[in-house]
Design an enzyme around this catalytic site. Structure first.
Site, PDB file in Angstrom:
ATOM      1  N   THR A  76     -12.900 -40.114 -16.209  1.00  0.00           N
ATOM      2  CA  THR A  76     -13.463 -41.550 -15.791  1.00  0.00           C
ATOM      3  C   THR A  76     -12.543 -42.823 -16.079  1.00  0.00           C
ATOM      4  O   THR A  76     -12.429 -42.840 -17.402  1.00  0.00           O
ATOM      5  CB  THR A  76     -14.883 -41.686 -16.200  1.00  0.00           C
ATOM      6  OG1 THR A  76     -15.395 -42.895 -15.645  1.00  0.00           O
ATOM      7  CG2 THR A  76     -15.191 -41.479 -17.598  1.00  0.00           C
ATOM      8  N   TYR A 127     -21.521 -43.397 -21.847  1.00  0.00           N
ATOM      9  CA  TYR A 127     -20.947 -42.496 -20.895  1.00  0.00           C
ATOM     10  C   TYR A 127     -19.293 -42.435 -21.284  1.00  0.00           C
ATOM     11  O   TYR A 127     -18.630 -41.228 -21.236  1.00  0.00           O
ATOM     12  CB  TYR A 127     -21.150 -43.085 -19.359  1.00  0.00           C
ATOM     13  CG  TYR A 127     -20.365 -42.369 -18.261  1.00  0.00           C
ATOM     14  CD1 TYR A 127     -20.306 -41.012 -18.394  1.00  0.00           C
ATOM     15  CD2 TYR A 127     -19.498 -43.015 -17.249  1.00  0.00           C
ATOM     16  CE1 TYR A 127     -19.681 -40.348 -17.335  1.00  0.00           C
ATOM     17  CE2 TYR A 127     -18.589 -42.220 -16.407  1.00  0.00           C
ATOM     18  CZ  TYR A 127     -18.999 -41.106 -16.356  1.00  0.00           C
ATOM     19  OH  TYR A 127     -18.126 -40.408 -15.627  1.00  0.00           O
TER      20      TYR A 127
END
Ligand code: UDP
Length: 343
Positions: free
Chosen positions: A118, A142
């Site tokens: 990501t 995250y």
């Protein structure tokens, strides 16, 4: 014999699009998914094994039973604010479970690995668009859980014959242009999905999280990439590794940013619904601008996006949601025309 691949998280939003493309190209696909957010109905090809990546014994059994030539690893938790509230769950589900998977690859000699990473690994960007060589300083659990996974993969690859491709996704949205699969999570938090839900009357208002960012209209800017193009990048990556390509990290975005207000304007225009919008405080952990420098993936993998237009992303999201709502093809003239446009 067809190449047999393991797809973790293959019942989820992005994984299911990749499974469909793999199946269409004749790959023999095994999906391993706990179906916590994904759905068995989204797995259009191959065999689905319901299991958790935390269950390493079960995972070993799956590896022992099938001879995989490659693993594509999607299974993960991916909501930034949730990661701030539940960091340990994120490190367990994302980082520890990647380690479990690598242990199985190591034990069974699987030496091709494609990882769903990501743009959150970059954190607040010093440069926009950001290139793959930029510093990685994630600002939320995250992003950190994914960066740690990247390190595991890289360190293991250095010590073994495994080749990897890490794809750093920017903001994924949209649905299968033929309307077979799309995002199904009822608790979706991502902007385009939420805005489309509001436009269809599923939710009562759209909240803008932060109007005081250092951007032209004060709202966050992101690089939205169509899930079908993103899925195709994984097939390109698999072919690249097969042809002897070296381990690589690629950004997967279009290099074009849109603000929250711009997205809202397009969702309103395309849906024809002037839905209510409320301005809120910033969400914890949200950077101001995140856009990709996507030259490398085009040059090295030959990735050629086909759906790189914000309107197409919004059209396909609305069409998919409407189709699910009605359990039939959309009757709205605009959306029906869209299908003929993009399919
Ligand atoms: N956002 C928003 N309202 C929402 C969802 C998101 O204003 O209901 C904003 C969010 O603050 C960010 C952008 O939209 O600036 C994209 O957020 P999203 O959750 O879609 O993806 P993220 O970039 O956090 O992975």
């Amino acid at each position: 014999m067809n190449k047999k691949v393991l797809v973790t998280g293959g019942a989820g939003y992005i994984g299911s699009h990749v499974v469909r493309q793999l199946g269409e190209l004749g790959y023999d696909v095994v999906v391993y998914d706990n179906c916590s957010t994904g759905s068995a109905n989204a797995v259009l090809y191959g065999k689905l094994i319901i299991g958790d990546l935390a269950d390493i014994d079960k995972l070993y059994q799956v590896f022992a039973k099938h001879q995989f030539s490659a693993v594509l690893h999607f299974g993960a938790s991916l909501i930034v604010p949730e990661s701030v509230a539940l960091p340990l769950d994120y490190y367990a589900n994302n980082t520890r479970n990647t380690l479990n998977l690598l242990r199985c690859c190591s034990a069974m000699g699987v030496n091709q690995f494609i990882f769903s990473s990501t743009a959150a690994v970059y954190g607040e960007l010093q440069q926009n668009p950001v290139s793959e060589s930029a510093p990685t300083i994630p600002i939320n659990p995250y992003g950190r859980s994914k960066l740690m996974s990247e390190w595991l993969i890289q360190d293991y690859a250095l010590s073994s014959s495994m080749t990897y491709v890490i794809l750093r996704y920017f903001n994924v949205a949209g649905a299968d242009p033929k309307g077979r699969i799309g995002q199904i999570s009822p608790n979706a938090t991502h902007l385009i999905k939420v805005a489309c839900d509001v436009a269809r009357g599923e939710k009562k208002e759209l909240q803008i999280f932060g109007t005081d960012f250092p951007t032209p209209d004060g709202t966050g800017i992101r690089d939205y990439v169509h899930v079908e193009d993103l899925a195709a990048a994984h097939l390109d990556a698999l072919r690249y590794i097969d042809m002897g390509g070296e381990s690589q990290i690629f950004n997967c975005g279009y290099g074009q940013g849109y603000s929250v207000r711009q997205v809202i304007e397009r969702v309103k225009a395309i849906s024809g619904v002037d839905f209510p919008v409320v301005e809120m405080e910033r969400r914890p952990g949200d950077p101001a601008i995140v856009t990709a420098c996507a030259n490398k993936i085009r040059q090295v993998l030959g990735w050629q996006p086909k759906y790189n237009h914000l309107d197409t992303i919004i059209f396909t999201t609305l069409a998919w949601d409407k189709q699910r709502q009605n359990s039939q093809l959309p009757v709205n003239g605009k959306l029906t025309r869209l299908y003929s446009l993009v399919s």
